[in-house]
Write a protein that holds these residues in place. Structure first.
Motif, PDB file in Angstrom:
ATOM      1  N   TRP A  11       0.824  -1.210   0.000  1.00  0.00           N
ATOM      2  CA  TRP A  11       0.000   0.000   0.000  1.00  0.00           C
ATOM      3  C   TRP A  11       0.859   1.262   0.000  1.00  0.00           C
ATOM      4  CZ3 TRP A  11      -0.959   4.178   3.199  1.00  0.00           C
ATOM      5  CH2 TRP A  11      -2.149   4.875   2.957  1.00  0.00           C
ATOM      6  N   ARG A  53      -1.926  -5.902   2.224  1.00  0.00           N
ATOM      7  CA  ARG A  53      -0.684  -5.281   1.721  1.00  0.00           C
ATOM      8  C   ARG A  53      -0.307  -3.973   2.419  1.00  0.00           C
ATOM      9  NH1 ARG A  53      -1.515  -6.280  -4.804  1.00  0.00           N
ATOM     10  NH2 ARG A  53      -2.171  -8.452  -4.633  1.00  0.00           N
ATOM     11  N   LEU A  59       7.677  -8.089   4.792  1.00  0.00           N
ATOM     12  CA  LEU A  59       7.119  -9.250   5.481  1.00  0.00           C
ATOM     13  C   LEU A  59       6.482 -10.207   4.485  1.00  0.00           C
ATOM     14  CD1 LEU A  59       5.250  -7.738   8.559  1.00  0.00           C
ATOM     15  CD2 LEU A  59       6.710  -9.749   8.632  1.00  0.00           C
ATOM     16  N   MET A  74      -5.736 -15.030   0.745  1.00  0.00           N
ATOM     17  CA  MET A  74      -6.820 -15.799   1.370  1.00  0.00           C
ATOM     18  C   MET A  74      -8.166 -15.066   1.299  1.00  0.00           C
ATOM     19  SD  MET A  74      -5.337 -18.612   2.588  1.00  0.00           S
ATOM     20  CE  MET A  74      -6.032 -19.286   4.105  1.00  0.00           C
ATOM     21  N   THR A 123      -8.796  -1.190  14.800  1.00  0.00           N
ATOM     22  CA  THR A 123      -7.852  -0.220  14.246  1.00  0.00           C
ATOM     23  C   THR A 123      -8.676   0.970  13.763  1.00  0.00           C
ATOM     24  OG1 THR A 123      -7.971  -1.081  12.005  1.00  0.00           O
ATOM     25  CG2 THR A 123      -6.340  -2.088  13.484  1.00  0.00           C
ATOM     26  N   ALA A 124      -7.985   1.975  13.258  1.00  0.00           N
ATOM     27  CA  ALA A 124      -8.717   3.168  12.851  1.00  0.00           C
ATOM     28  C   ALA A 124      -9.582   2.911  11.619  1.00  0.00           C
ATOM     29  CB  ALA A 124      -7.728   4.291  12.573  1.00  0.00           C
ATOM     30  N   PHE A 128      -7.784  -3.800   7.008  1.00  0.00           N
ATOM     31  CA  PHE A 128      -6.760  -4.855   7.042  1.00  0.00           C
ATOM     32  C   PHE A 128      -7.432  -6.220   7.063  1.00  0.00           C
ATOM     33  CE2 PHE A 128      -5.228  -1.355   9.874  1.00  0.00           C
ATOM     34  CZ  PHE A 128      -4.432  -0.752   8.918  1.00  0.00           C
ATOM     35  N   GLY A 132      -3.562 -10.523   8.554  1.00  0.00           N
ATOM     36  CA  GLY A 132      -2.499  -9.520   8.711  1.00  0.00           C
ATOM     37  C   GLY A 132      -2.544  -8.854  10.072  1.00  0.00           C
ATOM     38  N   VAL A 136       0.791  -9.635  12.953  1.00  0.00           N
ATOM     39  CA  VAL A 136       1.614  -8.465  13.285  1.00  0.00           C
ATOM     40  C   VAL A 136       1.053  -7.882  14.591  1.00  0.00           C
ATOM     41  CG1 VAL A 136       2.135  -6.109  12.468  1.00  0.00           C
ATOM     42  CG2 VAL A 136       2.243  -8.028  10.877  1.00  0.00           C
ATOM     43  N   VAL A 186      -2.361 -19.258   8.637  1.00  0.00           N
ATOM     44  CA  VAL A 186      -3.553 -19.309   9.487  1.00  0.00           C
ATOM     45  C   VAL A 186      -4.755 -19.521   8.574  1.00  0.00           C
ATOM     46  CG1 VAL A 186      -5.040 -17.982  11.037  1.00  0.00           C
ATOM     47  CG2 VAL A 186      -2.546 -17.837  11.268  1.00  0.00           C
ATOM     48  N   ARG A 394      -1.663   6.139  21.126  1.00  0.00           N
ATOM     49  CA  ARG A 394      -2.713   5.345  21.778  1.00  0.00           C
ATOM     50  C   ARG A 394      -2.101   4.595  22.953  1.00  0.00           C
ATOM     51  NH1 ARG A 394      -5.057   2.726  16.217  1.00  0.00           N
ATOM     52  NH2 ARG A 394      -3.114   3.518  15.401  1.00  0.00           N
ATOM     53  N   LYS A 459       5.480  -1.550  10.480  1.00  0.00           N
ATOM     54  CA  LYS A 459       5.876  -0.225   9.991  1.00  0.00           C
ATOM     55  C   LYS A 459       7.398  -0.132   9.840  1.00  0.00           C
ATOM     56  CE  LYS A 459       1.556   1.332  11.787  1.00  0.00           C
ATOM     57  NZ  LYS A 459       0.776   2.288  12.519  1.00  0.00           N
TER      58      LYS A 459
HETATM   59  C1  LIG Z   1      -2.574   3.576   6.456  1.00  0.00           C
HETATM   60  C2  LIG Z   1      -2.176   2.575   7.498  1.00  0.00           C
HETATM   61  C3  LIG Z   1      -2.849   2.582   8.721  1.00  0.00           C
HETATM   62  C4  LIG Z   1      -2.488   1.677   9.724  1.00  0.00           C
HETATM   63  N1  LIG Z   1      -3.167   1.711  10.914  1.00  0.00           N
HETATM   64  C5  LIG Z   1      -2.811   0.874  11.905  1.00  0.00           C
HETATM   65  C6  LIG Z   1      -3.451   0.909  13.174  1.00  0.00           C
HETATM   66  O1  LIG Z   1      -4.414   1.654  13.385  1.00  0.00           O
HETATM   67  N2  LIG Z   1      -2.972   0.093  14.160  1.00  0.00           N
HETATM   68  C7  LIG Z   1      -1.921  -0.756  13.944  1.00  0.00           C
HETATM   69  O2  LIG Z   1      -1.483  -1.432  14.876  1.00  0.00           O
HETATM   70  N3  LIG Z   1      -1.357  -0.867  12.727  1.00  0.00           N
HETATM   71  C8  LIG Z   1      -1.770  -0.080  11.717  1.00  0.00           C
HETATM   72  N4  LIG Z   1      -1.166  -0.195  10.486  1.00  0.00           N
HETATM   73  C9  LIG Z   1      -0.286  -1.358  10.227  1.00  0.00           C
HETATM   74  C10 LIG Z   1      -1.125  -2.542   9.676  1.00  0.00           C
HETATM   75  O3  LIG Z   1      -2.274  -2.733  10.459  1.00  0.00           O
HETATM   76  C11 LIG Z   1      -0.337  -3.852   9.692  1.00  0.00           C
HETATM   77  O4  LIG Z   1       0.760  -3.711   8.852  1.00  0.00           O
HETATM   78  C12 LIG Z   1      -1.176  -5.078   9.280  1.00  0.00           C
HETATM   79  O5  LIG Z   1      -0.354  -6.218   9.352  1.00  0.00           O
HETATM   80  C13 LIG Z   1      -1.726  -4.945   7.882  1.00  0.00           C
HETATM   81  O6  LIG Z   1      -2.607  -6.006   7.578  1.00  0.00           O
HETATM   82  P1  LIG Z   1      -2.701  -6.532   6.083  1.00  0.00           P
HETATM   83  O7  LIG Z   1      -3.958  -7.301   5.918  1.00  0.00           O
HETATM   84  O8  LIG Z   1      -2.474  -5.426   5.129  1.00  0.00           O
HETATM   85  O9  LIG Z   1      -1.478  -7.558   6.074  1.00  0.00           O
HETATM   86  P2  LIG Z   1      -0.233  -7.676   5.080  1.00  0.00           P
HETATM   87  O10 LIG Z   1       0.581  -6.457   5.172  1.00  0.00           O
HETATM   88  O11 LIG Z   1      -0.688  -8.104   3.744  1.00  0.00           O
HETATM   89  O12 LIG Z   1       0.533  -8.883   5.801  1.00  0.00           O
HETATM   90  C14 LIG Z   1       1.128  -8.693   7.064  1.00  0.00           C
HETATM   91  C15 LIG Z   1       1.765  -9.998   7.539  1.00  0.00           C
HETATM   92  O13 LIG Z   1       0.732 -10.915   7.878  1.00  0.00           O
HETATM   93  C16 LIG Z   1       0.984 -12.164   7.251  1.00  0.00           C
HETATM   94  N5  LIG Z   1      -0.293 -12.839   7.076  1.00  0.00           N
HETATM   95  C17 LIG Z   1      -1.441 -12.322   6.592  1.00  0.00           C
HETATM   96  N6  LIG Z   1      -2.399 -13.283   6.594  1.00  0.00           N
HETATM   97  C18 LIG Z   1      -1.845 -14.402   7.087  1.00  0.00           C
HETATM   98  C19 LIG Z   1      -2.311 -15.721   7.308  1.00  0.00           C
HETATM   99  N7  LIG Z   1      -3.553 -16.087   6.995  1.00  0.00           N
HETATM  100  N8  LIG Z   1      -1.456 -16.629   7.821  1.00  0.00           N
HETATM  101  C20 LIG Z   1      -0.174 -16.290   8.116  1.00  0.00           C
HETATM  102  N9  LIG Z   1       0.319 -15.056   7.906  1.00  0.00           N
HETATM  103  C21 LIG Z   1      -0.505 -14.130   7.405  1.00  0.00           C
HETATM  104  C22 LIG Z   1       1.668 -11.768   5.944  1.00  0.00           C
HETATM  105  O14 LIG Z   1       2.367 -12.833   5.355  1.00  0.00           O
HETATM  106  C23 LIG Z   1       2.604 -10.696   6.471  1.00  0.00           C
HETATM  107  O15 LIG Z   1       3.710 -11.309   7.058  1.00  0.00           O
HETATM  108  C24 LIG Z   1      -1.461   0.714   9.484  1.00  0.00           C
HETATM  109  C25 LIG Z   1      -0.776   0.711   8.255  1.00  0.00           C
HETATM  110  C26 LIG Z   1      -1.115   1.629   7.272  1.00  0.00           C
HETATM  111  C27 LIG Z   1      -0.336   1.632   5.982  1.00  0.00           C
END
Ligand SMILES: Cc1cc2nc3c(=O)[nH]c(=O)nc-3n(C[C@H](O)[C@H](O)[C@H](O)COP(=O)(O)OP(=O)(O)OC[C@H]3O[C@@H](n4cnc5c(N)ncnc54)[C@H](O)[C@@H]3O)c2cc1C
Length: 520
Positions: A11, A53, A59, A74, A123-124, A128, A132, A136, A186, A394, A459
């Protein structure tokens, strides 16, 4: 199971992967997922899940992975755990739901509302994937809850050999939460939820909270937040925005709050859940947050403001962002939602968890120190870099999750503050400017060395090499010597690595980034 080869971009656009051969798989069921794993074994490929993403470290994948890597999306996956419906209420008391991991938070949120339930912490934005969010150390603003993964009581994973395993008990659950995708995929999880009989079970508020003192000082900060947190400690949710230029401006924090309502009256109405599967469009679709309209113009202006040599424009942009945030939160409150962030500007974040450990004057002082470091660095004219966005913070409870920045040996009695610092950067993998890297390195040295903070795994971090002097910065984030120092500091990292090796002896899920973070 045939794969496709979409151009993959996270993203924030710092990772861009454009392979020619098929590598992207969207299994719809267990048999298809097992087929992907069998193919990966045959081709000796690394397997990682691609969620929405939003993670900024490599990651999921890097722009140039050394080994063949298969990505599994998934978004359309369902299995018996959810009666093939992707989300299923399994218990009303206590409220529990089973969810397949490609489901987005906002999709689940609507499903819960339709079942008179809600999440314990959010989250906000809600954009996600549940996979993910639990792989994380993702957190929300509920003051008395830990990270989101700690609201999950069991995970079912599929291992590299296609066998499934459910992890629900300690100590393994402490490694299954925030697994960074390193122990398997997962396939479903059981989430502990809360009852929500009315739309206004939770009442939102948006306030400009005046500073208690004329200056941004420790006493004023402690006074303000002792009072504010006292209101939110019984199940309340709080997100606060700090404008580091506010000393010259309006001297307010922006506080978004949600509290339990003792006299709710507004009946729930059916909600239409977001369709994660259709939106994924076979891997070519929309992932994560919508970008704001005309974001290239906004980003261009912010990039210039950051290095303008004075704080004028950066302060203006920061103030405008505070007002926009206020408007979005008010809109969400009118709809009785705490998922207020529906669109965002493509930015990079550095985010740190800092142990307080208590919400008293001593603890709050540490939160103030973390914020004040940034305010000091952007004071006056002639600075090399000025941030052009508010800082968000937070408060979160500590827990026992091994890889979380909120890990503590005293879970339940320890609080952390999470501080978020935003940088505007050109997209499409363009290098960060030296001024930005240097600024983030300065802040990080203070947060990591002085305040003993730990970076959020989703991050950017590692902006300096700890073996070099105090004025240097790393040409790129994730400096290997920084990662080594982080590893030395976290006693749970080696235990987690051992757990990964035990669950995944062939290292099918152990990608280059995990090797860098945990050691080969
Ligand atoms: C604009 C923005 C706002 C955000 N706000 C917040 C917030 O409010 N609070 C906060 O804590 N974080 C926040 N984040 C961070 C974000 O929540 C994390 O990076 C989160 O992991 C993103 O989820 P995703 O679905 O995009 O996962 P991805 O980035 O696609 O994947 C993250 C990790 O999870 C793994 N994964 C995903 N699904 C599975 C599965 N089924 N089994 C095993 N592994 C898996 C992936 O392989 C990867 O290692 C923010 C990020 C951005 C860019």
């Amino acid at each position: 199971m045939t794969g496709s080869s979409p151009d993959w971009q996270n993203w924030s656009e710092n990772i861009n992967y454009k392979p020619e051969s098929p590598y992207y798989f969207m299994p719809k069921n267990l048999a298809e997922l097992q087929a992907v794993l069998a193919k990966a074994k045959e081709d000796d490929a690394i397997v990682r899940v691609s969620g929405q993403r939003h993670s900024q470290p490599p990651l999921v994948i890097s722009s140039n992975p050394a080994r063949t890597t298969y990505l599994v999306d998934m978004a359309c996956y369902a299995d018996e755990a959810t009666n093939n419906q992707r989300m299923l209420v399994v218990s009303e008391s206590p409220p529990q739901v089973i969810v397949n991991p490609g489901v987005r938070e906002d999709e689940l949120d609507a499903f819960l509302t339709n079942n008179s339930l809600m999440l314990k912490t959010v989250t906000a934005g809600g954009f996600f994937s549940l996979g993910g969010m639990t792989a994380v150390d993702v957190h929300g603003g509920t003051v008395n809850e830990g990270i989101f993964a700690e609201t999950v009581s069991s995970f079912t994973i599929i291992k590299a050999d296609g066998s499934q395993k459910t992890i629900a008990a300690s100590p393994d659950i402490d490694f299954a939460r925030v697994s960074l995708g390193g122990i398997g995929i997962v396939t479903s999880m059981t989430l502990e939820a809360l009852e929500r009989q009315y739309k206004d079970t939770l009442i939102g508020s948006v306030d400009f909270v005046p500073w208690a003192t004329d200056e941004f000082n420790e006493d004023g900060f402690t006074q303000t937040f002792s009072a504010l947190l006292a209101q939110y400690q019984q199940g309340g949710r709080l997100e606060v925005f700090f404008n580091p230029y506010a000393a010259q401006l309006d001297k307010h924090f922006l506080a978004l709050g949600w509290q339990r309502n003792s006299m709710p009256v507004t009946p729930l109405s059916p909600e239409q859940p977001y369709d994660t599967c259709t939106s994924a469009d076979g891997g070519e679709g929309d992932f994560g947050a919508d970008y704001i309209k005309d974001q290239d113009l906004a980003i261009g202006a912010a990039v210039i403001a950051q290095e303008a040599g004075n704080s004028l424009e950066a302060a203006l942009i920061t103030g405008t962002a505070m007002l926009a945030t206020k408007g979005w939160a008010e809109e969400a409150n009118a709809a009785f939602s705490d998922l207020w962030l529906t669109q965002a500007t493509r930015v990079m974040f550095m985010s740190y968890f800092i142990e307080l450990p208590t919400l008293d004057a001593v603890g709050l002082r540490r939160a103030w120190l973390g914020l004040n470091k940034v305010a000091e660095l952007v004071k006056g004219n002639g600075q090399e870099f000025y941030i052009a966005a508010p800082m968000e913070f937070r408060f979160i409870k500590g827990g026992s999750t091994a890889m979380s920045g909120t890990f503590t040996s005293n879970p339940g009695n320890t609080y952390f503050v999470n501080l978020d610092l935003i940088g505007f950067v050109p997209g499409n993998g363009a290098a960060y400017s030296d001024a930005l890297l240097n600024f983030f390195a300065k802040v990080e040295r203070y947060w990591f060395e002085t305040l003993n903070g730990i970076p959020h795994h989703g991050k950017m971090y590692g902006f300096y090499d700890p073996s070099l002097d105090g004025e240097s910065f790393s040409p790129e984030p994730f400096n290997p010597n920084f990662l080594e120092k982080l590893r030395e500091r976290r006693s749970k990292f080696p235990e987690f690595k051992t757990f990964c090796k035990q669950e995944d002896p062939d290292g099918r899920f152990y990608n280059e980034y995990l090797q860098l973070l945990l050691g080969a």
